[in-house]
Design a protein around this motif. Sequence first.
Motif, PDB file in Angstrom:
ATOM      1  N   ASP A  59     -35.663  -3.518  36.857  1.00 15.86           N
ATOM      2  CA  ASP A  59     -34.971  -2.991  38.041  1.00 15.86           C
ATOM      3  C   ASP A  59     -33.603  -2.391  37.739  1.00 15.86           C
ATOM      4  O   ASP A  59     -32.801  -2.187  38.663  1.00 15.86           O
ATOM      5  N   TYR A  65     -38.738  -0.110  37.415  1.00 19.78           N
ATOM      6  CA  TYR A  65     -38.220  -0.392  38.749  1.00 19.78           C
ATOM      7  C   TYR A  65     -39.359  -0.962  39.597  1.00 19.78           C
ATOM      8  O   TYR A  65     -40.457  -0.401  39.629  1.00 19.78           O
ATOM      9  N   GLY A 207     -32.312  -2.025  43.082  1.00 24.30           N
ATOM     10  CA  GLY A 207     -32.590  -2.992  42.028  1.00 24.30           C
ATOM     11  C   GLY A 207     -31.484  -4.021  41.904  1.00 24.30           C
ATOM     12  O   GLY A 207     -31.745  -5.213  41.659  1.00 24.30           O
TER      13      GLY A 207
END
Length: 288
Positions: A59, A65, A207
């Motif tokens: 992330d 991600y 994130g």
Amino acid sequence: MARAQANGLELEYGTFGDPAAPPLVLVMGLGAQMITWEDDFCAMLADRGFFVVRYDNRDVGLSTYLDDLPAPDLGALFAGDLSTAPYRLSDLADDAVGLFDALGIARAHVVGASMGGMIVQQLAIDHPDRLLSVTSIMSTTGDPAVGQAEPWALAVLTRPPATTREQALADSVEGYRRLGSPGYPDDEAFLLAKATMHFDRARHPVGTLRHAAAVMASGDRTSGLHDVRLPALVVHGDADPLINVSGGKATAAAIPGAELLVIPGMGHNLPRAVWPELAEAIGRVTGQ
């Protein structure tokens, strides 16, 4: 830089030094890319005889991600509802073990900063057989009674993400300056260059939110740290406004036999002037 398949993810990583040397894996903190471990510091550790590995956590940076997961509800987390946290620090620790496996590393020295310190603490609890030593820098145990941020520092960390490049760079420079080390101030040109390098490499604010949720949902590691039987070093600045030095002191007290190094004038960063002292301390705990 390279990418490794680890724990079902792709983790971006880079290395310094001789692959035949003892491995030392650097784990960075909340929303922070692996390049926060500066090249010259990594080279300094490699010169001590380590095979140095740094990587982007999930992330963040150029690693996977997890945008198929929802953004966490931080308000609910503060209220004690942990159900919206999409993963925990234990998952991030498992990512590190997956990277070890991908690189053929049986056991490693690990060094973590800030949330990275929390991850290496969790590694020491969950996977002690994969570690040679553990170093936790400017981190805390998860006990809410220690390591608390100054309210203004928490506000710097949690402000809404900028919507323009110019504002993002300005916010980063301000954050570096205010959270950094009053005893080792950086000039504005250096801070702007650093902010620009990080922004241009990658930017993923949601994130960072998921990282924050992982920290909040992972609880207190103190009892688990009591069972750690590894060489351990805990480093903290006495001027850290984001994680109070009491967090470092509690971490050292929790790990049997841990060395505590408190650095005067250091805030929530790793200023170049403290690198030699830090590398020397890592050398002591690793026997390198």
